[in-house]
Design an enzyme around this catalytic site. Structure first.
Site, PDB file in Angstrom:
ATOM      1  N   LYS A 184       0.851  -1.196   0.000  1.00  0.00           N
ATOM      2  CA  LYS A 184       0.000   0.000   0.000  1.00  0.00           C
ATOM      3  C   LYS A 184       0.881   1.239   0.000  1.00  0.00           C
ATOM      4  O   LYS A 184       1.846   1.321   0.769  1.00  0.00           O
ATOM      5  CB  LYS A 184      -0.903  -0.012   1.240  1.00  0.00           C
ATOM      6  CG  LYS A 184      -1.961   1.093   1.254  1.00  0.00           C
ATOM      7  CD  LYS A 184      -2.815   1.010   2.527  1.00  0.00           C
ATOM      8  CE  LYS A 184      -3.981   1.999   2.492  1.00  0.00           C
ATOM      9  NZ  LYS A 184      -4.796   1.948   3.736  1.00  0.00           N
ATOM     10  N   SER A 232      -9.793   2.489   2.674  1.00  0.00           N
ATOM     11  CA  SER A 232      -8.875   3.167   1.790  1.00  0.00           C
ATOM     12  C   SER A 232      -7.979   2.228   0.988  1.00  0.00           C
ATOM     13  O   SER A 232      -7.482   2.600  -0.075  1.00  0.00           O
ATOM     14  CB  SER A 232      -7.985   4.100   2.613  1.00  0.00           C
ATOM     15  OG  SER A 232      -7.117   3.362   3.454  1.00  0.00           O
ATOM     16  N   SER A 236      -9.886   0.029   6.810  1.00  0.00           N
ATOM     17  CA  SER A 236      -9.261   0.179   5.490  1.00  0.00           C
ATOM     18  C   SER A 236      -8.605  -1.080   4.937  1.00  0.00           C
ATOM     19  O   SER A 236      -8.268  -1.136   3.756  1.00  0.00           O
ATOM     20  CB  SER A 236      -8.222   1.302   5.521  1.00  0.00           C
ATOM     21  OG  SER A 236      -8.857   2.561   5.549  1.00  0.00           O
TER      22      SER A 236
END
Lengths: 514, 504
Positions: A87, A162, A186
């Site tokens: 990420k 996210s 997330s």
């Protein structure tokens, strides 16, 4: 589709160790898949940066060590040579780190996050950096400054957020493993809507050093995979005490792989599973509720004792979360001012003072959702409002912790749908922040209490994945893997394979559905 | 806006009408090896922006870790100031945007300082003891150092650009805050100086700070307000920032009292604000308005866990404390045999350590006092500097004294040599050599000068022969003149007596 990319990480690792395939071939297969489905107007767009050369170099190094044999080969991590996606909130030397923000466009970190040091030491080739909502603020990955990620199950729908990039990359077979971060869901919410597995470890279980902070007291790095066992391997790899993170737990990582292997028998005899009354029913789509009820039935049939627990203070969780997280956001994001690193924007008119350069930089560098939360948090911490907002929210946090403590007196693990709906259509909630925030209603309590949570695929509703969440007491992450692996086994037996086997085939070039 | 008052009210006149109320915030930079929250070296004077890590630069993703030694030093300061030590305390973020603060917040302590509720007894020049109560001593990190380029004032307003050195960013600080100090009256400036001197003395004795004010190791913000005599409500205060020498503290407090009195007498109101101290003009000018409404949006630092102090730890640190300065002074006075007045003068001059080191290096207590309180003090006064800033070391005095004892120079020349030392010409021996200042005790040259003097002054000789030994002094003038002052007076006396057949 190349069969290599459909393997779980554990399966791929076994073939690498057995010499059936090389790591270079495995990495190349995933790079090919990324080239095939990630780009283009209708591509998945899970990646913000593809790390081709370094990934292949690390793979070649692992292959050479394996080929030479001996002690060095013996000492390799079981997952050495298995590629992973990161990420883009986690800093990496040698690859850009943007947090999906214009603010960090072109910025290269001079240091590695602690989890990245561990990934490098274990020689997992890094495929690249995955998309997210800017600075991890959002539930759809539509708030990325570099364009939305699409859900591989339906390219017109969101992949969650996210960490939509990491979840979509794993769901689209672009990577077998990924790292995510979970502040309010997330990792778990994207996992749920993409039919993948995601774990938020106990707060302090994985070092946060090098994860760009959204809300420090809530953030955790965790694994994103296609199977529970893969998550256990990755979690054990990245977990453990780190002197650079004062909030990291000073104790060994629990035996997670063993717990997942125990669970894989499907036997749940003697395990008390608590159904949280407040996290089901009203507000949850019928299809989600139906898959959830079926999961309960499967667990009961496997010997679990299903009990109902009540967490009455959860109704305050979302409000309190948006006060605490935004308060921390307002302070954590103050450092992005154009003075020392990243984007610097000069005012177009008027005097060139430091305040005005900071102002122009932040006005141009941050997106709307980030600004919304900075303003909210700044307000919540202001003199005269602090007690009513931040102070009250901290009290709610304590109440939520007590709700969990009480619940865990009656249950070993708790269970709920991971989120109330399946993936919604791109653009459908982007102008309605409150509707967007409601997506995290079931995941937020775990962050508020610092406890661990896992989402596993629970079936489909109208052709889209539904996630089932387990929660466990702090430091009892192993229970998640036991229960998660068991339910995974029970459901896969029912489906006759993995849920992702039912996902539509993505076509080449356009990335569209075949 | 600030009231502009050109005329000040005379200090004594001001004090007839008003009572001054004081408060001090003293920042002490700790001399730990590394910074407060990062592993970067804590070293003064290195090339800018070299003693930095991602943590003290506030790069994305970094986290702080508390320096345990800094916590221990803070506890030691708290104990030395008779404070209570918190069993558990945390850090907080003080949020404000400024380019010397890399994270745009300072990690500090807010409502739970590590040390609180203490006191310190300050001895004033006449021996009166004034107790100053300490509200708190808390830990925080220093900001980077800004240098404003261009413009005439060296301040950010009007500068063309500013340079920032993050070497100082994250250096551990302990901020010591007093409670409100009332009742000092016209001794307020003196008390201010003595208080800061005492804090400096303590942190130096604890060896937790280099304690050099000129380097900013100890920095004082002085709060001053005036209230009409007999009034119950405090007046509006001003905070004069970064007053960085003992004399400046004294002068700044005195100036603010005179200025406040002038503003109040004119019927205007004091503006609550920070003031900048100007050493050159010995005045303060308006800084930025400061009000209690300044909103730093403090909240608990979520990246750090609370500091927990155990009784064992505190007691172990207490056992490391050196002799308290007040007790130490009592002991030194006895050792040195100074009268109360003599000793107080030494303490007030802030040269106790210099004298102690001078004696340790090999002079008597009387000799040490003679030099430090005499010629060195006179030179400091003439140069308008603190004695310790003059560049004279205990080694200088020992060397000077041994030159006198060896009769290489006399007292008068020694004073000259000292002046040259202050002027930076080298060590006493080097100066005596370079400037050919060694006394004439070569008997043939001296003998000739004495002979000449005896021959020239027969009436004086008669008086000496008649037993008036004091008359020898009259011969001294011509002898000194003939030897350009480089004669040893004792030897001259011996030669006179010898030549007149009176020796022995």
């Amino acid at each position: 589709m190349n069969e290599i990319i459909r393997l779980s990480a554990t399966e791929l690792a076994a073939k690498l160790r057995a010499g059936e395939i090389t790591s270079v071939a495995a990495v190349q297969a995933h790079l090919d898949r990324i080239a095939e489905v990630d780009g283009g107007e209708h591509g998945v767009h899970a990646f913000l940066h593809v790390n081709t050369e370094e990934a292949l170099a690390v793979a070649a190094e692992v292959d050479a060590i394996r080929a030479a044999g001996g002690a060095e080969a013996e000492a390799l991590h079981p997952f050495a040579g298995v590629p992973i996606a990161i990420k883009d909130l986690i800093v990496t030397k040698g690859q850009p780190t943007t947090a999906a923000s214009k603010m960090l466009e072109g910025w290269m970190s001079p240091y590695d996050a602690t989890v990245i040091e561990k990934i490098r030491a274990a020689k997992l080739p890094m495929l690249g950096k995955t998309n997210l909502d800017e600075f991890a603020m959002g539930s759809s990955t539509e708030h990325s400054a570099y364009g939305a990620t699409r859900n591989p199950w339906d390219l017109n729908r969101i992949p969650g957020g996210s960490g939509g990039g990491s979840a979509a990359a794993v769901a689209a077979f672009e990577a077998p493993l990924a790292l995510g971060t979970d502040t309010g869901g997330s990792i778990r919410q994207p996992g749920a809507v993409t039919g993948t597995v995601g774990v938020k470890p106990t707060y302090g279980g994985v070092s946060r050093y090098g994860a760009i902070a959204m809300a420090s007291s809530l953030d955790q790095i965790g694994p994103v995979t296609r199977t529970v066992l893969d998550s256990a391997y990755l979690h054990e790899l990245i977990g453990g005490h780190d002197a650079a993170d004062s909030t990291s737990l000073n104790e060994p990582v629990p035996a997670l792989i063993a717990a997942a292997e125990t669970g894989a028998s499907g036997d749940m005899t003697g395990v008390r599973v608590g159904v949280i009354k407040e996290l089901q029913g009203e507000g949850y789509e019928a299809g989600v509720q139906a898959r959830f009820d079926e999961s309960l039935e499967a667990l009961r049939a496997a010997g679990a004792e299903i009990v109902e627990v009540s967490c009455p203070n959860f109704k305050y969780a979302l409000g309190a979360y948006y006060l605490i997280s935004t308060s921390e956001v307002s302070s954590n994001l103050a450092k992005f001012d154009g003075v020392r690193f990243g984007t610097r924007v000069l005012p177009t008119e008027g005097p060139l003072t430091i305040e005005r350069v900071m102002g122009a930089t932040r006005a141009a560098g941050f997106g709307e959702e980030v600004k919304r939360r900075i303003i909210l948090g700044t307000y919540a911490l202001s003199a005269g409002y602090y007690d009513a907002y931040y102070g009250s929210a901290q009290k709610v946090r304590t109440l939520i912790q007590r709700d969990f403590e009480a619940a865990f007196e009656h249950a070993d693990v708790l269970i709920s749908p991971t989120c109330p709906t399946v993936a919604f259509e791109l653009g459908s909630k982007v102008d309605d922040p409150l509707a967007m925030y409601l997506n995290d209603i079931a995941t937020i309590p775990a962050n508020m209490a610092g406890i661990p949570g896992i989402t596993i695929p629970g079936g489909l509703s109208e052709g889209l994945p539904v996630g089932i969440q387990f929660l466990a007491p702090a430091r009892e992450d192993a229970r998640l893997y036991r229960a998660g692996a068991a339910l995974e086994k029970l459901l896969e037996d029912k489906w006759g394979g993995r849920l992702l086997d039912q996902a539509p085939e993505l076509s080449a070039a356009t990335g569209g559905v075949a | 806006m600030t009231s502009h008052i050109d005329e000040l009210v005379d200090f004594d006149v001001a004090l007839e009408k008003y009572d001054p109320v004081l408060g001090f915030e003293v920042h002490v930079e700790l001399n730990t090896k590394t910074k407060m929250f990062s592993a970067a070296p804590n070293v003064f004077g290195d090339t800018p922006n070299t003693n930095v890590t991602p943590v003290c630069l506030g790069l994305p993703g970094v986290l702080p870790v508390v320096n345990k030694t800094a916590v221990e030093y803070a506890i030691m300061i708290g104990l030395a100031l008779n404070c209570k030590i918190a069993e558990r305390c945390g850090f907080a973020r003080k949020n404000y945007f400024y380019p010397d603060t890399p994270k745009n917040f300072q990690t500090s302590q807010y409502d739970d300082p590590i040390a609180y509720d203490g006191w310190i007894d300050i001895e004033l020049e006449d021996g009166e003891v004034f107790r100053v109560e300490i509200e708190r001593a808390h830990m925080e990190e220093d900001a980077g150092k800004l240098t404003h380029m261009g413009g005439s004032t060296g301040r950010i307003q009007g500068a063309d650009y500013s340079l920032v050195d993050y070497n100082r960013s994250g250096v551990p600080l302990v901020e010591i805050v007093t409670k409100t100090i009332e009742g000092a009256g016209k001794r307020a400036p003196e008390l201010a100086k003595a208080y800061v001197a005492a804090i400096r003395e303590i942190v130096k004795a604890l060896d937790v700070s280099d304690a050099k004010m000129e380097r900013g190791n100890v920095r004082c913000d002085a709060n001053v307000s005036l209230m009409l005599k007999g009034a119950e409500k405090f007046g509006t205060r001003t905070e004069t920032k970064n007053v960085n020498s003992l004399r400046a503290v004294e002068h700044a407090v005195r100036f603010e009292i005179e200025r406040h009195a002038a503003v109040l007498n004119s019927g205007a109101a004091i503006v609550q604000e920070t003031r900048h101290w100007h050493e050159d003009t010995r005045t303060t000018t308006s800084g930025r308005p400061k009000s209690d409404a300044d909103d730093y949006r403090y909240f608990p630092e979520p990246d750090l866990v609370p500091v927990v102090t155990t009784l064992e730890w505190i007691e172990e640190l207490r056992s490391r404390l050196p002799e308290p300065p007040a007790e130490r002074r009592k002991r030194l006075q006895a050792d040195w045999g100074y009268s109360d007045a003599e000793f107080r003068d030494v303490v007030n001059a802030g040269i106790t350590e210099q004298i102690e080191e001078t004696i340790a290096a090999g002079t008597t207590a009387a000799v040490a006092r003679k030099w430090w309180m005499g010629e060195i003090a006179r030179l400091a006064n003439a140069a308008d500097k603190d004695v310790i800033d003059l560049g004279v070391t205990p080694a200088t005095i020992v060397e000077l004294n041994s030159l006198i004892e060896a009769k290489k120079i006399n007292d008068k020349i020694a004073r000259q040599v000292l002046e040259y030392v202050v002027g930076g010409e080298g060590t006493p021996s080097e100066i005596v050599e370079k400037r050919s200042l060694a006394v004439v005790n070569d008997d043939s040259a001296l003998g000739a000068a004495v002979d000449d003097a005896i021959a020239a002054m027969p009436d004086v000789v008669e008086k000496i022969k008649a037993g008036k030994m004091a008359a020898i002094g009259a011969l001294m003038g011509p002898v000194m003149k003939a030897t350009r002052g480089q004669a040893d007076a004792g030897r001259v006396r011996e030669l006179v007596l010898e030549k007149l057949g009176l020796a022995g």
